[in-house]
Design a protein around this motif. Structure first.
Motif, short mmCIF file in Angstrom:
data_model
loop_
_atom_site.label_atom_id
_atom_site.label_comp_id
_atom_site.label_asym_id
_atom_site.label_seq_id
_atom_site.Cartn_x
_atom_site.Cartn_y
_atom_site.Cartn_z
N GLY A 280 5.88 -1.27 -8.99
CA GLY A 280 5.77 0.09 -8.46
C GLY A 280 6.37 1.12 -9.40
N ASP A 281 6.24 2.38 -9.00
CA ASP A 281 6.74 3.49 -9.80
C ASP A 281 8.23 3.41 -10.07
OD1 ASP A 281 4.53 4.84 -10.39
OD2 ASP A 281 4.81 6.49 -8.98
N SER B 237 0.83 -1.21 0.00
CA SER B 237 0.00 0.00 0.00
C SER B 237 0.86 1.26 0.00
CB SER B 237 -0.92 0.00 1.22
OG SER B 237 -0.15 -0.14 2.39
N THR B 238 2.15 1.12 0.31
CA THR B 238 3.02 2.29 0.36
C THR B 238 3.52 2.71 -1.01
OG1 THR B 238 4.85 0.78 0.80
CG2 THR B 238 3.84 1.84 2.70
N TRP B 239 3.37 1.81 -1.99
CA TRP B 239 3.83 2.17 -3.34
C TRP B 239 2.83 3.08 -4.00
CZ3 TRP B 239 5.89 -2.97 -5.88
CH2 TRP B 239 6.97 -3.46 -5.12
N ARG B 240 3.34 4.05 -4.78
CA ARG B 240 2.43 4.93 -5.51
C ARG B 240 2.02 4.27 -6.81
NH1 ARG B 240 4.00 10.09 -7.29
NH2 ARG B 240 6.00 9.13 -7.74
N ASN B 241 0.73 4.31 -7.09
CA ASN B 241 0.19 3.77 -8.35
C ASN B 241 0.77 2.41 -8.75
OD1 ASN B 241 -1.17 6.21 -8.67
ND2 ASN B 241 0.64 7.14 -9.60
N PRO B 242 0.70 1.44 -7.84
CA PRO B 242 1.23 0.14 -8.26
C PRO B 242 0.40 -0.46 -9.38
CG PRO B 242 0.10 -0.05 -6.16
CD PRO B 242 0.12 1.40 -6.50
#
Length: 99
Positions: free
Chosen positions: A71-72, A11-16
């Motif tokens: 992830g990004d 959940s910590t990754w942006r736009n996975p």
């Protein structure tokens, strides 16, 4: 029904970006790709980032489900779940007799 968790989801990754693959023997099927479910799963599977939910399962669904999360910063996480569906299907037919 069956729920298959995507243990790789962060959940910590942006736009996975999430992809699901189904492996049975040597065949590999992409069934969640580019943000949508592919046929024939569309009508009987609900997707959420952490889980896929099958409304119905058959023996045909027995196999390995692979969740890949990208992830990004090109991080990749991957998790696998083996699903074994038993029962409910028609019994195997008896072997043909040869005289």
């Amino acid at each position: 029904a069956a729920d298959i968790p995507c243990l790789a989801y962060r959940s910590t990754w942006r736009n996975p970006r999430i992809e699901w693959k189904f492996q049975k023997g040597s065949s590999l099927v992409l069934f969640y790709y580019g943000g949508e479910l592919t046929e024939p799963y569309k009508n009987r599977v609900q997707f959420s980032p952490t889980t896929i939910h099958f409304n119905t399962v058959t023996r045909e669904d027995t196999g390995k489900y692979i969740c890949e999360v990208v992830g990004d910063g090109s991080q990749i996480a991957k998790s696998e779940v083996n699903l074994i569906v038993q029962g409910a299907a028609a019994p195997p037919s008896p072997p043909p007799c040869s005289s």
